[in-house]
Design a protein around this motif. Structure first.
Motif, PDB file in Angstrom:
ATOM      1  N   SER A  64       0.933  -1.307   0.022  1.00  0.00           N
ATOM      2  CA  SER A  64      -0.046   0.030  -0.083  1.00  0.00           C
ATOM      3  C   SER A  64       0.790   1.327  -0.081  1.00  0.00           C
ATOM      4  O   SER A  64       1.871   1.157   0.511  1.00  0.00           O
ATOM      5  CB  SER A  64      -0.715   0.050   1.237  1.00  0.00           C
ATOM      6  OG  SER A  64      -1.789   1.377   1.415  1.00  0.00           O
ATOM      7  N   ILE A  65       0.270   2.185  -0.580  1.00  0.00           N
ATOM      8  CA  ILE A  65       1.200   3.767  -0.584  1.00  0.00           C
ATOM      9  C   ILE A  65       0.939   4.104   0.910  1.00  0.00           C
ATOM     10  O   ILE A  65       1.511   5.259   1.243  1.00  0.00           O
ATOM     11  CB  ILE A  65       0.473   4.419  -1.654  1.00  0.00           C
ATOM     12  CG1 ILE A  65      -1.003   5.008  -1.201  1.00  0.00           C
ATOM     13  CG2 ILE A  65       0.783   4.136  -2.856  1.00  0.00           C
ATOM     14  CD1 ILE A  65      -1.589   5.824  -2.449  1.00  0.00           C
TER      15      ILE A  65
ATOM     16  N   PHE B 172       2.858  11.185   5.810  1.00  0.00           N
ATOM     17  CA  PHE B 172       1.955  11.116   4.791  1.00  0.00           C
ATOM     18  C   PHE B 172       0.716  11.816   4.846  1.00  0.00           C
ATOM     19  O   PHE B 172      -0.301  11.681   5.601  1.00  0.00           O
ATOM     20  CB  PHE B 172       1.482   9.615   4.290  1.00  0.00           C
ATOM     21  CG  PHE B 172       0.841   9.294   3.069  1.00  0.00           C
ATOM     22  CD1 PHE B 172       1.380   8.601   1.902  1.00  0.00           C
ATOM     23  CD2 PHE B 172      -0.469   9.787   2.968  1.00  0.00           C
ATOM     24  CE1 PHE B 172       1.047   8.452   0.935  1.00  0.00           C
ATOM     25  CE2 PHE B 172      -1.347   9.237   1.650  1.00  0.00           C
ATOM     26  CZ  PHE B 172      -0.443   8.719   0.724  1.00  0.00           C
TER      27      PHE B 172
ATOM     28  N   ASP C 280       0.933  14.395   0.009  1.00  0.00           N
ATOM     29  CA  ASP C 280       1.087  13.144  -0.778  1.00  0.00           C
ATOM     30  C   ASP C 280      -0.212  12.637  -1.376  1.00  0.00           C
ATOM     31  O   ASP C 280       0.105  11.805  -2.190  1.00  0.00           O
ATOM     32  CB  ASP C 280       1.472  12.218   0.660  1.00  0.00           C
ATOM     33  CG  ASP C 280       2.691  12.579   1.238  1.00  0.00           C
ATOM     34  OD1 ASP C 280       3.767  12.228   0.840  1.00  0.00           O
ATOM     35  OD2 ASP C 280       2.769  13.106   2.418  1.00  0.00           O
ATOM     36  N   ALA C 281      -1.273  13.084  -1.010  1.00  0.00           N
ATOM     37  CA  ALA C 281      -2.390  12.638  -1.687  1.00  0.00           C
ATOM     38  C   ALA C 281      -3.238  13.654  -1.625  1.00  0.00           C
ATOM     39  O   ALA C 281      -3.796  14.260  -0.607  1.00  0.00           O
ATOM     40  CB  ALA C 281      -3.207  11.376  -0.921  1.00  0.00           C
TER      41      ALA C 281
ATOM     42  N   ARG D  99       1.187  13.638  -4.865  1.00  0.00           N
ATOM     43  CA  ARG D  99       1.793  12.612  -5.527  1.00  0.00           C
ATOM     44  C   ARG D  99       0.743  11.655  -6.034  1.00  0.00           C
ATOM     45  O   ARG D  99       0.985  10.817  -6.869  1.00  0.00           O
ATOM     46  CB  ARG D  99       2.628  11.903  -4.462  1.00  0.00           C
ATOM     47  CG  ARG D  99       3.909  12.644  -4.040  1.00  0.00           C
ATOM     48  CD  ARG D  99       4.518  12.023  -2.761  1.00  0.00           C
ATOM     49  NE  ARG D  99       4.883  10.639  -2.952  1.00  0.00           N
ATOM     50  CZ  ARG D  99       4.766   9.901  -2.085  1.00  0.00           C
ATOM     51  NH1 ARG D  99       4.530   9.961  -0.764  1.00  0.00           N
ATOM     52  NH2 ARG D  99       5.174   8.364  -2.203  1.00  0.00           N
ATOM     53  N   HIS D 100      -0.285  11.555  -5.110  1.00  0.00           N
ATOM     54  CA  HIS D 100      -1.248  10.344  -5.648  1.00  0.00           C
ATOM     55  C   HIS D 100      -2.735  11.128  -5.543  1.00  0.00           C
ATOM     56  O   HIS D 100      -2.916  11.856  -4.640  1.00  0.00           O
ATOM     57  CB  HIS D 100      -1.448   9.221  -4.652  1.00  0.00           C
ATOM     58  CG  HIS D 100      -0.128   8.620  -4.201  1.00  0.00           C
ATOM     59  ND1 HIS D 100       0.507   7.964  -5.018  1.00  0.00           N
ATOM     60  CD2 HIS D 100       0.833   8.701  -3.339  1.00  0.00           C
ATOM     61  CE1 HIS D 100       1.530   7.380  -4.858  1.00  0.00           C
ATOM     62  NE2 HIS D 100       1.919   8.035  -3.516  1.00  0.00           N
TER      63      HIS D 100
ATOM     64  N   ALA E 297      -5.903   6.596  -7.304  1.00  0.00           N
ATOM     65  CA  ALA E 297      -4.908   5.525  -6.481  1.00  0.00           C
ATOM     66  C   ALA E 297      -5.366   5.180  -5.150  1.00  0.00           C
ATOM     67  O   ALA E 297      -4.812   4.285  -4.502  1.00  0.00           O
ATOM     68  CB  ALA E 297      -3.383   5.961  -6.500  1.00  0.00           C
ATOM     69  N   LEU E 298      -6.301   5.967  -4.695  1.00  0.00           N
ATOM     70  CA  LEU E 298      -6.550   5.858  -3.101  1.00  0.00           C
ATOM     71  C   LEU E 298      -8.376   6.026  -3.015  1.00  0.00           C
ATOM     72  O   LEU E 298      -8.808   7.076  -3.861  1.00  0.00           O
ATOM     73  CB  LEU E 298      -5.955   6.738  -2.264  1.00  0.00           C
ATOM     74  CG  LEU E 298      -6.041   6.865  -0.676  1.00  0.00           C
ATOM     75  CD1 LEU E 298      -4.809   7.420  -0.178  1.00  0.00           C
ATOM     76  CD2 LEU E 298      -7.338   7.987  -0.660  1.00  0.00           C
TER      77      LEU E 298
ATOM     78  N   ALA F 290      -5.511   1.988  -2.763  1.00  0.00           N
ATOM     79  CA  ALA F 290      -5.412   1.988  -1.368  1.00  0.00           C
ATOM     80  C   ALA F 290      -6.669   2.203  -0.514  1.00  0.00           C
ATOM     81  O   ALA F 290      -7.378   3.387  -1.224  1.00  0.00           O
ATOM     82  CB  ALA F 290      -4.320   2.948  -0.930  1.00  0.00           C
TER      83      ALA F 290
END
Length: 267
Positions: free
Chosen positions: A2-3, A69, A110-111, A140-141, A161-162, A188
């Motif tokens: 997982s991220i 994160f 990060d997201a 990033r995500h 991605a999440l 994720a």
């Protein structure tokens, strides 16, 4: 893999975006969470009209950036407890993210999580702008937050991605299958509302910070709803492999310590 770096996340939300919770107390809880092994911290511009983001940003100054994160959201903003505005246009999303980064004192998160978009709001123009922002290092995500069937449109794009979604025991078979399918594809899962979907049972507040939950319950007009016992409810979605990370929030140091212990015990 997982991220998400840890199985427990701390949400700087709710009372942490209001004057009911002293800013210093929020800071201390973020530090306690980090000391207890928590590395995922979530917030949003809609939480207290940006106040929650400012508080997280101040706490992050004392933490190693490479070890945490950070997630924030876009698409919904607020001007108070009840005044919220939705706008998923490319310009609005970019402006929201730019403002969020300034509040937190970060070059990028990060997201970035789109805060409950309708399928029609996920336009090619929006994804093009998001691609540009990601390439520029603003995040990033890409993630999406939603409930039930409204997630289907987002997951069908294969752009996320999440996923942030409820993981309480009452979500139903369809919602559980949706999350498991997303995980099987490598998406994720950040679980929220691990104890239940509805408001907490109505009870008089014991501290000023408790007023936030009390007022929300009154505003909802709903009575007590099914809820699982905390902190065990945080560990169950992890044991069942329904989530990679469960996000919780609290205004009390003992609650945070108990939740950290429960997740660590889950293995």
């Amino acid at each position: 893999m997982s991220i998400l770096p840890t199985r427990l996340g701390f949400g700087v939300s709710g009372a942490h975006g209001t004057l009911l919770m002293p800013a210093r107390a929020t800071h201390l809880l973020v530090e306690q969470a980090f000391a207890g092994g928590v590395r995922v911290f979530d917030t949003a511009p809609a939480y207290g009209a940006g106040e929650a983001e400012k508080r997280l940003g101040r706490a992050l100054r004392d933490l190693p950036r490479e070890q945490v994160f950070i997630t924030t959201k876009a698409g919904v903003t607020s001007a108070g407890l009840a005044r919220r505005t939705r706008d998923f246009s490319p310009d609005a999303i970019e402006a929201s993210l730019t403002t969020s980064l300034a509040r937190m004192g970060l070059e990028g998160v990060d997201a970035l999580i789109l805060h409950g978009p309708d399928p029609a709001e996920l336009t090619d123009a929006l994804f093009a702008r998001l691609d540009a922002l990601k390439s520029a290092g603003a995040f990033r995500h890409l993630g999406v937050a939603g409930r039930g069937a409204e997630l289907d449109g987002a997951l069908g794009t294969d752009r996320f991605a999440l996923v942030m979604a409820p993981v309480h025991p009452f979500i139903g078979a369809a919602a559980r299958a949706r999350l498991m399918a997303a995980r099987a594809k490598g998406t994720a899962i950040m679980g929220i509302e691990a104890a239940g979907a509805g408001p907490a049972p109505l009870r008089l507040p014991r501290t000023p910070a408790d007023l936030y939950a009390f007022i929300r319950t009154l505003r909802s007009g709903e009575g007590p709803s099914p809820r699982a016992a905390m902190p065990a409810a945080l560990a169950d979605p992890l044991k069942d492999a329904m989530a990679d990370c469960v996000v919780m929030t609290t205004t009390r140091a003992q609650h945070l310590a108990d939740n950290i212990a429960a997740v660590n015990a889950a293995g």
